[in-house]
Write a protein that holds these residues in place. Structure first.
Motif, PDB file in Angstrom:
ATOM      1  N   GLY A   7       1.140   1.995   0.125  1.00 12.55           N
ATOM      2  CA  GLY A   7       0.891   1.526   1.494  1.00 12.55           C
ATOM      3  C   GLY A   7       1.893   0.456   1.909  1.00 12.55           C
ATOM      4  N   SER A   8       3.172   0.650   1.515  1.00  8.82           N
ATOM      5  CA  SER A   8       4.182  -0.393   1.791  1.00  8.82           C
ATOM      6  C   SER A   8       4.508  -0.527   3.272  1.00  8.82           C
ATOM      7  CB  SER A   8       5.467  -0.106   1.007  1.00  8.82           C
ATOM      8  OG  SER A   8       6.048   1.105   1.462  1.00  8.82           O
ATOM      9  N   THR A   9       4.173   0.478   4.073  1.00  7.71           N
ATOM     10  CA  THR A   9       4.514   0.410   5.504  1.00  7.71           C
ATOM     11  C   THR A   9       3.423  -0.267   6.333  1.00  7.71           C
ATOM     12  OG1 THR A   9       3.556   2.599   5.872  1.00  7.71           O
ATOM     13  CG2 THR A   9       5.917   2.517   5.405  1.00  7.71           C
ATOM     14  N   GLY A  10       2.316  -0.635   5.706  1.00 13.36           N
ATOM     15  CA  GLY A  10       1.202  -1.221   6.457  1.00 13.36           C
ATOM     16  C   GLY A  10       1.311  -2.738   6.574  1.00 13.36           C
ATOM     17  N   SER A  11       0.271  -3.318   7.131  1.00 19.68           N
ATOM     18  CA  SER A  11       0.240  -4.767   7.332  1.00 19.68           C
ATOM     19  C   SER A  11       0.312  -5.504   5.981  1.00 19.68           C
ATOM     20  CB  SER A  11      -1.041  -5.114   8.105  1.00 19.68           C
ATOM     21  OG  SER A  11      -1.334  -6.459   8.008  1.00 19.68           O
ATOM     22  N   ILE A  12      -0.523  -5.117   5.040  1.00 23.69           N
ATOM     23  CA  ILE A  12      -0.493  -5.761   3.714  1.00 23.69           C
ATOM     24  C   ILE A  12       0.817  -5.419   2.995  1.00 23.69           C
ATOM     25  CG2 ILE A  12      -1.528  -5.735   1.386  1.00 23.69           C
ATOM     26  CD1 ILE A  12      -3.231  -7.319   3.283  1.00 23.69           C
ATOM     27  N   SER A  99      -2.747  -0.902  -1.374  1.00 24.35           N
ATOM     28  CA  SER A  99      -2.895  -1.355   0.021  1.00 24.35           C
ATOM     29  C   SER A  99      -2.809  -0.207   1.016  1.00 24.35           C
ATOM     30  CB  SER A  99      -1.888  -2.458   0.342  1.00 24.35           C
ATOM     31  OG  SER A  99      -0.572  -2.046   0.113  1.00 24.35           O
ATOM     32  N   ILE A 100      -3.233   0.977   0.548  1.00 24.63           N
ATOM     33  CA  ILE A 100      -3.461   2.082   1.486  1.00 24.63           C
ATOM     34  C   ILE A 100      -4.776   1.764   2.175  1.00 24.63           C
ATOM     35  CG2 ILE A 100      -4.149   4.544   1.595  1.00 24.63           C
ATOM     36  CD1 ILE A 100      -2.149   5.049  -0.696  1.00 24.63           C
ATOM     37  N   LYS A 124     -10.357  -2.335   0.005  1.00 26.16           N
ATOM     38  CA  LYS A 124     -11.761  -2.580  -0.341  1.00 26.16           C
ATOM     39  C   LYS A 124     -12.575  -1.300  -0.391  1.00 26.16           C
ATOM     40  CE  LYS A 124     -11.426  -5.129   3.261  1.00 26.16           C
ATOM     41  NZ  LYS A 124     -11.607  -6.290   4.102  1.00 26.16           N
ATOM     42  N   GLY A 204      -3.979  -4.170  10.196  1.00 26.42           N
ATOM     43  CA  GLY A 204      -3.968  -2.765  10.606  1.00 26.42           C
ATOM     44  C   GLY A 204      -5.139  -2.474  11.541  1.00 26.42           C
TER      45      GLY A 204
HETATM   46  P1  NAD Z   1      -2.474  -0.559   7.747  1.00 24.79           P
HETATM   47  O1  NAD Z   1      -3.061   0.474   8.597  1.00 24.79           O
HETATM   48  O2  NAD Z   1      -1.611  -1.599   8.388  1.00 24.79           O
HETATM   49  O3  NAD Z   1      -1.638   0.107   6.579  1.00 24.79           O
HETATM   50  C1  NAD Z   1      -2.174   1.100   5.780  1.00 24.79           C
HETATM   51  C2  NAD Z   1      -1.148   1.707   4.848  1.00 24.79           C
HETATM   52  O4  NAD Z   1      -1.749   2.884   4.284  1.00 24.79           O
HETATM   53  C3  NAD Z   1       0.123   2.180   5.551  1.00 24.79           C
HETATM   54  O5  NAD Z   1       1.207   2.080   4.654  1.00 24.79           O
HETATM   55  C4  NAD Z   1      -0.171   3.645   5.851  1.00 24.79           C
HETATM   56  O6  NAD Z   1       0.988   4.416   6.007  1.00 24.79           O
HETATM   57  C5  NAD Z   1      -0.949   4.027   4.608  1.00 24.79           C
HETATM   58  N1  NAD Z   1      -1.854   5.166   4.825  1.00 24.79           N
HETATM   59  C6  NAD Z   1      -2.750   5.325   5.816  1.00 24.79           C
HETATM   60  N2  NAD Z   1      -3.408   6.495   5.681  1.00 24.79           N
HETATM   61  C7  NAD Z   1      -2.913   7.077   4.577  1.00 24.79           C
HETATM   62  C8  NAD Z   1      -3.182   8.304   3.912  1.00 24.79           C
HETATM   63  N3  NAD Z   1      -4.076   9.171   4.381  1.00 24.79           N
HETATM   64  N4  NAD Z   1      -2.498   8.573   2.785  1.00 24.79           N
HETATM   65  C9  NAD Z   1      -1.592   7.714   2.296  1.00 24.79           C
HETATM   66  N5  NAD Z   1      -1.279   6.550   2.889  1.00 24.79           N
HETATM   67  C10 NAD Z   1      -1.936   6.226   4.009  1.00 24.79           C
HETATM   68  O7  NAD Z   1      -3.669  -1.258   6.967  1.00 24.79           O
HETATM   69  P2  NAD Z   1      -3.745  -2.726   6.372  1.00 24.79           P
HETATM   70  O8  NAD Z   1      -4.257  -3.653   7.405  1.00 24.79           O
HETATM   71  O9  NAD Z   1      -2.482  -3.073   5.656  1.00 24.79           O
HETATM   72  O10 NAD Z   1      -4.926  -2.558   5.315  1.00 24.79           O
HETATM   73  C11 NAD Z   1      -4.727  -1.930   4.076  1.00 24.79           C
HETATM   74  C12 NAD Z   1      -5.947  -2.184   3.189  1.00 24.79           C
HETATM   75  O11 NAD Z   1      -6.029  -3.576   2.908  1.00 24.79           O
HETATM   76  C13 NAD Z   1      -7.286  -1.814   3.862  1.00 24.79           C
HETATM   77  O12 NAD Z   1      -8.144  -1.282   2.901  1.00 24.79           O
HETATM   78  C14 NAD Z   1      -7.804  -3.138   4.378  1.00 24.79           C
HETATM   79  O13 NAD Z   1      -9.207  -3.166   4.439  1.00 24.79           O
HETATM   80  C15 NAD Z   1      -7.280  -4.093   3.324  1.00 24.79           C
HETATM   81  N6  NAD Z   1      -7.091  -5.461   3.819  1.00 24.79           N
HETATM   82  C16 NAD Z   1      -6.192  -5.699   4.808  1.00 24.79           C
HETATM   83  C17 NAD Z   1      -6.017  -6.981   5.305  1.00 24.79           C
HETATM   84  C18 NAD Z   1      -4.992  -7.292   6.352  1.00 24.79           C
HETATM   85  O14 NAD Z   1      -4.811  -8.472   6.699  1.00 24.79           O
HETATM   86  N7  NAD Z   1      -4.292  -6.345   6.903  1.00 24.79           N
HETATM   87  C19 NAD Z   1      -6.800  -8.039   4.777  1.00 24.79           C
HETATM   88  C20 NAD Z   1      -7.722  -7.746   3.769  1.00 24.79           C
HETATM   89  C21 NAD Z   1      -7.850  -6.455   3.288  1.00 24.79           C
END
Ligand code: NAD
Ligand code: MG
Length: 380
Positions: A7-12, A99-100, A124, A204
């Motif tokens: 999940g390197s492209t996401g917020s985390i 961090s997916i 989580k 995200g």
């Molecule tokens: P996000 O949507 O910004 O990023 C999600 C990542 O998962 C991306 O890289 C996306 O490409 C990938 N992804 C999404 N669907 C996918 C699939 N079907 N198959 C493979 N990869 C997939 O989300 P986020 O905010 O980074 O959150 C990621 C996790 O961390 C969640 O479980 C969230 O509850 C948890 N979290 C996030 C934060 C935060 O501040 N963003 C804080 C605490 C916990």
């Protein structure tokens, strides 16, 4: 240390890469694998910068795009769940940052544990849906499990002040989200844009909506139960609007220990990467005089039904948390695409929970099947 970021492209994921940059020269971290769902352009940019062995785009229709983009490099490109599992189990990998978002992270994270990798856990939903199986696997394979969710990192850090037998309860803090204090009537016509505006955190889309409904706090209660092996009765949710105290623990002598910092996910990500060490951070210090006051209140579970539903599913145990999670993922996606209103998220989740009969004994395959059946049979 060698890390794979699922999940390197996401917020985390992107903040984790910033942490890796910040730590350069103090603690060198090599990125072995990066993965994203569909953003080939960002994966290419990350791959060129961090030079991993493997770059995975989960969406198979984007595979050729990423492959072409990285054709002039020696980076292996892969796709699908198989690709994600490959990223999670690379030989030289020491730690996997999970961090997916959502249930899609479960299987690759379980594979990482089975391959003996330490886990920095942001996702989580893995603990919500498969907490028992997950924790058994962590013990069996003797891997370290480091929480990245800010509240759970705070609890983890605070627990260092006593031993487990001395713990009385966990005070799980909640910002309350953008709609704290509103009535059901005021929430009827909430638009997606309003729900996506979190007062303290930039995250995200899915977790931002979960924060607005308070489902996020419900999922975090279940997450805390598994991470810290506590009863639901010993976890109290406390609304703390400023998001400075990230959670607290009370010990048997009534002493309360908390972890405080500005709301930045880079703090818990870095701590998971450097634990048990603390290293300098690029985050700013808390200026208490400027903040002046910290406030506390009780959550309103009648208005924010998702919190009560998550508690209910958590207490029922078995496959009910999996049903809750799948229903919530379906409902949040439907809300984000404009198909249902804000209050219908809780209505939908409640309705699905009432349709399922619980099972207390189950395997990972059973959980995958339950998740699939909710999505297929109760489409929105
Ligand atoms: P996000 O949507 O910004 O990023 C999600 C990542 O998962 C991306 O890289 C996306 O490409 C990938 N992804 C999404 N669907 C996918 C699939 N079907 N198959 C493979 N990869 C997939 O989300 P986020 O905010 O980074 O959150 C990621 C996790 O961390 C969640 O479980 C969230 O509850 C948890 N979290 C996030 C934060 C935060 O501040 N963003 C804080 C605490 C916990
Ligand atoms: Mg959190």
């Amino acid at each position: 240390m060698n890390i794979s970021i699922l999940g390197s492209t996401g917020s985390i994921g992107t903040q984790a890469l910033e942490v890796v940059d910040d730590l350069k020269g103090i603690k060198d971290i090599t990125i072995l694998a990066i993965t994203g769902n569909s953003n080939a352009e960002l994966l290419e940019a990350q791959a060129r910068r961090y030079k991993p062995q493997l770059a995975v785009v989960a969406d198979e229709t984007k595979y050729n795009d990423l492959k072409c983009r990285l054709a002039d490099t020696d980076i292996t490109v892969s796709t699908g769940e198989e690709g994600l599992c490959e990223a999670a189990t690379l030989d030289k990998c020491d730690m996997v940052l999970s961090s997916i978002v959502g249930f899609a992270g479960l299987v690759p994270t379980m594979k990482a544990i089975e391959a003996g990798k330490d886990i920095a856990l942001a996702n989580k939903e893995t603990l919500v849906t498969a907490g028992g199986l997950f924790c058994d696997a962590v013990k069996r394979h003797k891997v370290r499990l480091l929480p990245v969710d800010s509240e759970h990192s705070a609890i983890f850090q605070s627990l260092h002040s006593g031993n487990r037998g001395e713990l009385k309860k966990i005070l799980l803090t909640a910002s309350g989200g953008p709609f704290y204090g509103k009535t059901q009537d005021e929430l009827k016509n909430i638009k997606k844009e309003q729900a996506l505006k979190h007062p303290n955190w930039s995250m995200g889309a899915k977790i931002t909506i979960d924060s607005a409904t308070l489902m996020n706090k419900g999922l975090e209660i279940i997450e805390a139960k598994w991470l810290f092996d506590v009863d639901f009765d010993d976890i109290e949710v406390l609304v703390h609007r400023e998001s400075i105290i990230h959670s607290m623990v009370e010990f048997c002598d009534k002493s309360v220990i908390a972890q405080l910092s500005l709301p930045s996910m880079k703090h818990p990500i870095q701590y998971a990467f450097t634990y048990p060490q603390r290293l300098p951070s690029s985050d700013s210090s808390v200026s208490f005089a400027d903040i002046a006051s910290l406030t506390f209140g009780k959550p309103d579970e009648e208005t924010f039904r998702c919190l009560a539903l998550a508690k209910q599913a958590g207490r029922m145990g078995g496959v009910m948390p999996t049903v809750l999670n799948a229903a919530n993922e379906v409902a949040v996606a439907a809300f984000l695409s404009g198909k249902i209103g804000f209050l219908q998220i809780a209505e939908y989740v409640e309705n699905i929970l009432s349709k399922y009969e619980n099972r207390l004994n189950f395997s990972l395959e059973d959980i995958i099947e339950v998740d699939r059946s909710v999505r297929l049979e109760h489409k929105l």
